[in-house]
Structure formats: structure tokens, C-alpha cells
Design a protein around this motif. Sequence first.
Motif, PDB file in Angstrom:
ATOM      1  N   ALA A 258       0.831  -1.203   0.000  1.00 34.45           N
ATOM      2  CA  ALA A 258       0.000   0.000   0.000  1.00 34.45           C
ATOM      3  C   ALA A 258       0.866   1.254   0.000  1.00 34.45           C
ATOM      4  O   ALA A 258       2.021   1.220   0.446  1.00 34.45           O
ATOM      5  N   PRO A 259       0.354   2.361  -0.497  1.00 37.47           N
ATOM      6  CA  PRO A 259       1.097   3.619  -0.417  1.00 37.47           C
ATOM      7  C   PRO A 259       1.591   3.881   1.007  1.00 37.47           C
ATOM      8  O   PRO A 259       0.839   3.703   1.974  1.00 37.47           O
ATOM      9  N   GLY A 260       2.843   4.261   1.100  1.00 37.17           N
ATOM     10  CA  GLY A 260       3.431   4.487   2.414  1.00 37.17           C
ATOM     11  C   GLY A 260       3.847   3.211   3.122  1.00 37.17           C
ATOM     12  O   GLY A 260       4.321   3.266   4.253  1.00 37.17           O
ATOM     13  N   ILE A 276      12.225  -5.540  -8.488  1.00 37.07           N
ATOM     14  CA  ILE A 276      11.966  -4.238  -7.871  1.00 37.07           C
ATOM     15  C   ILE A 276      11.366  -3.304  -8.916  1.00 37.07           C
ATOM     16  O   ILE A 276      11.810  -3.273 -10.053  1.00 37.07           O
ATOM     17  N   ASP A 277      10.353  -2.568  -8.524  1.00 34.05           N
ATOM     18  CA  ASP A 277       9.772  -1.549  -9.406  1.00 34.05           C
ATOM     19  C   ASP A 277       9.975  -0.209  -8.718  1.00 34.05           C
ATOM     20  O   ASP A 277       9.142   0.233  -7.927  1.00 34.05           O
ATOM     21  N   LEU A 278      11.125   0.416  -8.999  1.00 36.54           N
ATOM     22  CA  LEU A 278      11.502   1.622  -8.263  1.00 36.54           C
ATOM     23  C   LEU A 278      10.539   2.769  -8.530  1.00 36.54           C
ATOM     24  O   LEU A 278      10.281   3.597  -7.659  1.00 36.54           O
ATOM     25  N   ARG A 279      10.000   2.812  -9.734  1.00 35.57           N
ATOM     26  CA  ARG A 279       9.043   3.881 -10.038  1.00 35.57           C
ATOM     27  C   ARG A 279       7.784   3.723  -9.179  1.00 35.57           C
ATOM     28  O   ARG A 279       7.256   4.704  -8.649  1.00 35.57           O
ATOM     29  N   MET A 281       7.759   2.236  -6.308  1.00 39.04           N
ATOM     30  CA  MET A 281       8.195   2.571  -4.951  1.00 39.04           C
ATOM     31  C   MET A 281       8.222   4.076  -4.757  1.00 39.04           C
ATOM     32  O   MET A 281       7.866   4.589  -3.689  1.00 39.04           O
ATOM     33  N   PHE A 282       8.678   4.793  -5.786  1.00 36.33           N
ATOM     34  CA  PHE A 282       8.742   6.255  -5.726  1.00 36.33           C
ATOM     35  C   PHE A 282       7.333   6.849  -5.628  1.00 36.33           C
ATOM     36  O   PHE A 282       7.036   7.654  -4.744  1.00 36.33           O
ATOM     37  N   ASP A 283       6.474   6.419  -6.531  1.00 38.04           N
ATOM     38  CA  ASP A 283       5.131   7.000  -6.586  1.00 38.04           C
ATOM     39  C   ASP A 283       4.341   6.712  -5.312  1.00 38.04           C
ATOM     40  O   ASP A 283       3.505   7.518  -4.899  1.00 38.04           O
ATOM     41  N   ARG A 284       4.588   5.535  -4.725  1.00 34.69           N
ATOM     42  CA  ARG A 284       3.800   5.140  -3.555  1.00 34.69           C
ATOM     43  C   ARG A 284       4.557   5.295  -2.242  1.00 34.69           C
ATOM     44  O   ARG A 284       4.082   4.889  -1.196  1.00 34.69           O
ATOM     45  N   ASN A 285       5.772   5.843  -2.313  1.00 31.99           N
ATOM     46  CA  ASN A 285       6.551   6.050  -1.089  1.00 31.99           C
ATOM     47  C   ASN A 285       6.721   4.757  -0.292  1.00 31.99           C
ATOM     48  O   ASN A 285       6.480   4.705   0.921  1.00 31.99           O
ATOM     49  N   LEU A 286       7.144   3.713  -0.985  1.00 33.80           N
ATOM     50  CA  LEU A 286       7.405   2.441  -0.317  1.00 33.80           C
ATOM     51  C   LEU A 286       8.821   2.430   0.251  1.00 33.80           C
ATOM     52  O   LEU A 286       9.726   3.052  -0.295  1.00 33.80           O
ATOM     53  N   THR A 287       8.967   1.713   1.329  1.00 31.96           N
ATOM     54  CA  THR A 287      10.280   1.517   1.945  1.00 31.96           C
ATOM     55  C   THR A 287      10.668   0.050   1.801  1.00 31.96           C
ATOM     56  O   THR A 287       9.838  -0.833   1.983  1.00 31.96           O
ATOM     57  N   LEU A 288      11.936  -0.163   1.445  1.00 36.76           N
ATOM     58  CA  LEU A 288      12.469  -1.529   1.317  1.00 36.76           C
ATOM     59  C   LEU A 288      13.535  -1.681   2.390  1.00 36.76           C
ATOM     60  O   LEU A 288      14.529  -0.947   2.407  1.00 36.76           O
TER      61      LEU A 288
END
Lengths: 345, 345
Positions: A258-260, A276-279, A281-288
Motif C-alpha cells: 500500500a502507499p506508504g 523491484i519496481d523503483l518507479r 516505490m517512488f510513486d507510492r513512497n514504499l520503503t524496502l
Amino acid sequence: MRAVTIHGPKDIRVEQVPDAAIRHPTDAVVRVTHSCVCGSDLWAYRGRVPRQPGQRIGHEFVGVVEDVGADVRTLRRGDRVVAPFVWSEGTCAYCVAGLPTSCPSKGFWGDPGADGAQGEAVTAPYADATLVALPADVDEDRMPAVLALSDVMCTGHHGARGAGVGPGSDVAVVGDGAVGLCAVLAARRLGAARIAVFGHHRSRAAVARRFGADIVVLADAGSVAAHALELTEGKGFTSVVEAVGTADAMAAATAVAAPGGRIGFVGVPHGSQDGIDLRAMFDRNLTLAGGITPARTYIPHLLADVLSGALDPAPIFDLTIGLTDAPDGYAAMDERRALKTLIRI
Amino acid sequence: MRAVTIHGPKDIRVEQVPDAAIRHPTDAVVRVTHSCVCGSDLWAYRGRVPRQPGQRIGHEFVGVVEDVGADVRTLRRGDRVVAPFVWSEGTCAYCVAGLPTSCPSKGFWGDPGADGAQGEAVTAPYADATLVALPADVDEDRMPAVLALSDVMCTGHHGARGAGVGPGSDVAVVGDGAVGLCAVLAARRLGAARIAVFGHHRSRAAVARRFGADIVVLADAGSVAAHALELTEGKGFTSVVEAVGTADAMAAATAVAAPGGRIGFVGVPHGSQDGIDLRAMFDRNLTLAGGITPARTYIPHLLADVLSGALDPAPIFDLTIGLTDAPDGYAAMDERRALKTLIRI
């Protein structure tokens, strides 16, 4: 003494090897009573990661201290101990900070020149720092659960922590191997409100549910996201554990977050980078977050719950063999006849 | 009214466009007084990301409310406001949680059909939720610094937060563009003990130092890691901000992060996925966090320091032009004659 060696793909042997012995004053010799086969051992078994012919193997064990070097302070002959899969010297900045897997003096059981855990005994470097002593009165029946602390239970816990699981978390676990199942246990222990497991194996669904999964979805990787979004009304899960290490698993983990949200990654990377889908991750502010678990740090925290029975990963061991049968124990896991093989020595 | 439009690569025009107007009762019309050109606008300028011919452009502005819809409660004509680069409706779960960039009703200035920020006026959706009113007595000289809150200062702040910067952090910033420089400011504000910037441009080193950088290293991407390891006695930095978005920058960020460290990534991904080294992240337990900054959430937190002068990103603007000169403003940034172009309207 006898120990398991690997000579090439699918060539596991039980052979005579040099006896474990005190080589440094901080060493201990531990007679191994319980060891097991790790999913990561299978990468070597399948020839996907290289090993020297005849190299020792196995990195999880419980045992009894047989001898200690002159500088060992906290352990004595007869103590029962559990070992994390990485040894470390205990005083460096990383050890002190709880990240012994980055200790400059670290090493892995089964490294070239080191004893593997699948054998009659092990020379344990930095014994005071590496080994964790068990109470004298531990019930024999608890030993498989204690053994799981060597690696897989701490790895599942690290995945849940990387995913930020806490009270009320909505958790997805991608992968129903032993690590994924232990991540379920860990997430339940950390207070997750709901846990969904995405796996492939009908036989493991029962273990997942016993460990606290509310939902078990058997689906190919490509359809995980659709299932996950349906389960979350399109939102995705706030905490996701990637417990496989493949591109498909990482792609699924990213897709269902989910976002965030946070992805805890503990599957040893074997292609997972490509998932990994960095875009996204960027758009949804995911943390890995995640990586190799600092088991030595977690064992003292988890041990009390294991000893009390509140945390019981023992059901991941669905095959118990003797040392002589190690080749069969590998084959059973390779052929998915066993989830995780316990070696009783 | 007049506004900047983009018709193709390097084809920026200032044209007559339909007047901004109240279309929904939650809209406001804002007369733009200050706008600017973003590094991300250059991707469109260079033809690397598509735009419709004649599409509006620009997503950062400060202005004066000219008109409000019937349902706007907190703003009135004459209020000075700063806008985040994403509008949002303010009541959804993501807005409430501080992640308005994931609001289902979100949009970007310059989206097809929406006003861009580089123009005489803007129709602002969800005005109460989107716009942040400024005190009536704000000094005109502060306006460039306030404008930076629209995007770049909040993006730098998000990078520093993603990198876990706090009191005592040892920080590396990869990239000396406006975002990287704002990450320096943010890291200093958050209490970093030491800040090293890895960049390419001698002219920006002075700004970096003025913003609080202790060390500025001008180096090609391939040698960043060697410099960083030398600066940290081989350990790496505990907090790293990736402020570019390219594969080289992400590879450098991963290479210079210390075990257990965090990488805050805020460079809009343009190949940066290829620079991730997941195996290194696994072995060193690195965390990757960041993404599109929730500027609307940060603006109220940062505004007081901007208004007091304690936080002053204004020096990133090294070229000020009028609206008519927008094509030159883009060219100056594209040709690296300007770091960031302010458009005074």
C-alpha cells in the motif's frame, strides 16, 4: 568425526573430517545435537551457487559445549547452546549496535576452512560472543524450536521487522517456505491485525494457518497482485514480507504494498533485484528494508518465548533424519517432499 | 491570460491560454507571483518524457488568491499562498496520514487539462486542502525561499528523512542539483554531525558549503565510492541521500552506505533502478526509503523556519526572469548556465 560435505550438484556425502578442536583461546568445541537443512543450502545443492568440492555445509545448530579455550569466560563444558548462522566477535561497533552480520571478524559455518553445522561437532570462534547458552532444564521437546532460532525464525522476524509490522498491521507474506511461515509467526507475535500468505503449496497452508495466517492464497506469482488488491479493497497491504528472493516474489511484494507501506526483504537475492519496481516505490513512497538477519541479536529476545512455547516454529520441521541420511534429507527438500529437514545427531 | 506551454523538445512558448476560473465550489483562483523551473521539467524539455503539444508546464508557485468557490472555507481574496506541486482533497485516509501524494483525487499542476504553475494564474482544486496560506506580513524578500517549499526544499527534506538523518548523523548527499543542495539544508536542520556532498559542478560547491556541507567532493560517479570510503575510514555513511535519479547516482548511493544505513531516494527515477545493488543491500542491511515528497504535509512544518530565515533555500535560485523570458530560463538550466530559474510574474 563425521560431517556432511558437498562435492557438487546433488552430491551430498557424510564423511570423516578432522575433529573439531580449540585453535584459538576464544574458541569452544560444541558437540552438535540438532542441525537442519536451509533453503539457502539448496542453492548450493542445485549448483546455483558454487562450493569447493568436499566443502562442509550447514549453518544451523544446537549442541553441547565439549571444550572451551582459555579465554572463554561465559561458557563451560556441558552447557547447551544455540548458534546463530554467523559468528562474530562481539565488541566491534557493528556487534555493539546489534548488527553482528557486519562484524569485520564474522564468518559463516561451512565457509572454506570452517566447520559446517551438519556434523558431529563444530569449532565455534568467539564462543562467548557467538553462542547463546540455554537454561539447563530445557525440555528436549523444545530443541527443534530452539534450533529454528539459528536462522529461519530470526529471518522471518527480520522480515516482519523490515516490513514494520506492529500492533494492527495488515500484513502480506510472499512465499510459503520455512522463512515465510516463520514471518507469519513473527508477525502474529508482533501484533499484526491480519496476515495473508501468498504461496504455492497446499500442504503448507495448514502450517501457515496454525502459525497465525488469517488468509492463505495459493496463486502463481502473476496473480498475487490481483488477489491482494481484492483482499484490501484496492489499497494493498501496509506491511509486506518478501521471503523468497526471486524476481517474481519481489515484483509481487512491490505490487501488493500500500502507499506508504514497507517491504521487508529477507529472501536471499537470487534475481529479486529484477523484480523491484523503483518507479512504483517512488510513486507510492514504499520503503524496502531487511537483508541478512542479525540472528545473534534477536536470539536472546525470542528465546524466552520459544522456551515458554508462546513462539513455536518447530512445525516447519516435517522430516527428521539421522546424520547418515543427510543426502536423503537434501533430496527430500529439493523434491519438495519435505519443507525443512531436521538432522538429529 | 498568458502561460508557459511546451510544444516539443526545446520548444517552450509563452502563449495566451484560457483564464483560470472557478469550476468547482472547492476551487480557488490564484494569481501567480513567483514560479520556477524544476529539474523534472527539463526531462520534458529534453524530450525524455512525453508531453502533449501545447501542454501547460510548471508545478511550483506562490501567489495571491483572487477568487474562491462557494465551498472554500479557510481562504479569501487577497491571501498569499504557497502551493505544493500536488493538489489533494484533504480528507482521504492518505491525506489524513500525511501522504497526500497518494490521495485518489490528487493531481499535478500542468497535467493535461490543468493549469501549469508557470503562468499568470492557476485554478487550484480543493483549495482549502491544497494551498497553504502565508502570514499577511511576509517580507517580499522571503518569497523565493517560500517558493522553494512548493517542491525542491520539501524534496530535499524527504530525502534526508528517508535517509534517517537525525542528531549526529554522518550524511552523504549524492548529487549537487537543487534537490541535493536542499537535502544538505534539511540534513543540517535535522542535526547531522557531518555532511558530505558528491557532485560535479564547481559552481555549486559554494552553495553546498553555505547550506552546511562540511565536505564537497567533485568526482565522476565511478570514483564516488572510493572517496566516500576514504572519508569514513572504510565504513561508509550512515545516511545517504540519492538526489539525482540515475543509475550512476543510485549505484554510488548504495556503495557509500554503511552497514545498517539508510538511503533516502528522491531523485525521480530515470534509470536509477539499474543502480540498485540488492545483494549489497542484503549483505549490509541497507534500507531504501523515499519517493515523491508529500510536500503538503511538510510545508507547515518547514514554513516557520523559512519565514524566520533559519531555513533559507533561496540561494538555489541563481537566475530570475520574467514570464516572457521562460524559454531562456529553460535553456539556461538545460545548458547548466543556471542552477534553478525563478520566474517573477
